[in-house]
Design an enzyme around this catalytic site. Structure first.
Site, mmCIF file in Angstrom:
data_model
loop_
_atom_site.group_PDB
_atom_site.id
_atom_site.type_symbol
_atom_site.label_atom_id
_atom_site.label_comp_id
_atom_site.label_asym_id
_atom_site.label_seq_id
_atom_site.Cartn_x
_atom_site.Cartn_y
_atom_site.Cartn_z
ATOM 1 N N LYS A 1 -4.408 15.249 7.045
ATOM 2 C CA LYS A 1 -5.485 14.438 7.627
ATOM 3 C C LYS A 1 -6.161 15.178 8.774
ATOM 4 O O LYS A 1 -7.389 15.129 8.915
ATOM 5 C CB LYS A 1 -4.936 13.098 8.139
ATOM 6 N N LYS B 1 -5.232 11.117 -8.029
ATOM 7 C CA LYS B 1 -4.592 9.848 -7.747
ATOM 8 C C LYS B 1 -5.660 8.746 -7.782
ATOM 9 O O LYS B 1 -6.817 9.004 -7.431
ATOM 10 C CB LYS B 1 -4.000 9.986 -6.336
ATOM 11 N N LYS C 1 -10.266 4.133 -4.783
ATOM 12 C CA LYS C 1 -11.537 3.430 -4.895
ATOM 13 C C LYS C 1 -12.707 4.363 -4.581
ATOM 14 O O LYS C 1 -13.752 4.302 -5.205
ATOM 15 C CB LYS C 1 -11.548 2.242 -3.935
#
Ligand code: SF4
Length: 330
Positions: free
Chosen positions: A112, A194, A197
């Site tokens: 991240k 994976k 949305k």
């Protein structure tokens, strides 16, 4: 005493079949066997840039999704993290006993942080808050996917460090055990990444039968099946076969295997059967969600009641922790 489980979920808005199958459906079963705490972790969500109005909406939608999917507030304690201030209180305390090196080598932090222009301290300390989430309820078990095992290991280190320092004779915090989710990670309908949305390779839990079909129709299947007469191998079908195993009855799964290997039907036929199975499972969820959406006050009230239940446990833990650390109680 009944074992206790803690699970956190990001307020990512509407649930999709990836997080439903990978986590939520499992919790719906576990809530009958364990003292279950389910927390919408909005303090975790603010470690990356976000819009406040958007977060408010996503938090509400997640609560609606969890309730609609079968989390029963009479059985499980369902609440929002920021409504229980003890989470951040305990996280601060844990920051004082967590070696910096442990945090810097967390894979998720490295991933991240690599995507951010400027890295905030909250992103680094994320797993400390996660340890506080779990240990605040002195949970024994944490249902996790494989990508969460390293964070849970950190929670165990934190529990061990704190116990060694402040409760050496009798460990106060249990070292929580991982309980791996039975469902393997579901690959997106593009057969690549994976389910997510943002990539658009999943099916939202509240989508209509027509919308579900629009997603299934182009989904990637076994590349060997170019024509209806080409035999296939279900294990090489990245999308439809795993979803059959999740949504269809064992008899139907068997039928899929026979018809695929024997080229007895085409992939579109197979997808139609899957569509029927998915619609059968998801329609009641969508209907419950619509009822809840029509009555937002009921959802808010459910979360408030959940927070009161959670705080009853959390405040006791904080009192015990402070007493052992020489910190006066309020
Ligand atoms: S027949 Fe079904 S299981 Fe076989 S490749 Fe096509 S969609 Fe996948």
């Amino acid at each position: 005493m009944m074992s206790r489980i803690f699970s956190g979920i990001q307020p990512s808005g509407e649930l999709h079949i990836g997080n439903y199958l990978g986590a939520v459906k499992n919790w719906v079963g576990l809530q009958h066997q364990f003292d279950t705490f389910i927390c919408v972790v909005n303090y975790h969500a603010i470690t990356i840039p976000y819009a406040p109005e958007d977060l408010r909406r996503r938090t509400h939608e997640m609560a609606v999704g969890l309730l609609a999917a079968g989390i029963d507030p009479e059985k499980a304690t369902l609440f929002v993290q920021s409504m229980v201030p003890e989470h951040t209180e305990l996280a601060w305390i844990f920051n004082t006993i967590t070696p910096l090196g442990e945090l810097e080598r967390q894979t998720q932090f490295k991933e991240k942080a690599g995507r951010q222009e400027q890295v905030m301290a909250g992103l680094l300390n994320y797993p400390v808050l996660q340890a506080a989430d779990i240990l605040l309820y002195r949970a024994d078990i944490v249902p996790v996917g494989e990508d969460q095992v390293q964070h849970l290991e950190l929670s165990r280190v934190v529990a061990r460090n704190w116990n060694a320092r402040f409760s050496p004779d009798e460990p106060y915090f249990p070292e929580p055990q991982a309980r791996l989710t039975p469902m393997r990670r579901i690959v997106g309908l593009d057969g690549q990444a994976k389910m997510s949305k943002s990539i658009g390779n999943t099916v939202g839990l509240m989508e209509s039968p027509e919308q579900i079909w629009e997603k299934l129709r182009p989904a990637v299947t076994d590349p060997a099946r170019k024509r209806k007469t080409d035999p296939g191998e279900p294990e090489r079908c990245p999308t439809i076969y795993p979803l059959h195993r999740a949504f269809s009855s064992p008899d139907t799964v068997l039928e899929v295997e026979v018809n695929c290997r024997g080229a007895k039907w085409g992939c579109i036929d197979c997808k139609k059967v899957l569509h029927a199975s998915m619609v059968a499972e998801l329609t009641p969820i969508r209907e419950r969600a619509a009822e809840l959406e029509a009555d937002p006050a009921r959802v808010t009230e459910t979360l408030e009641r959940g927070a009161v239940k959670a705080r009853a446990v959390a405040s006791q833990t904080m009192a015990d922790v402070k007493t052992r650390m020489g910190l006066p109680l309020a």
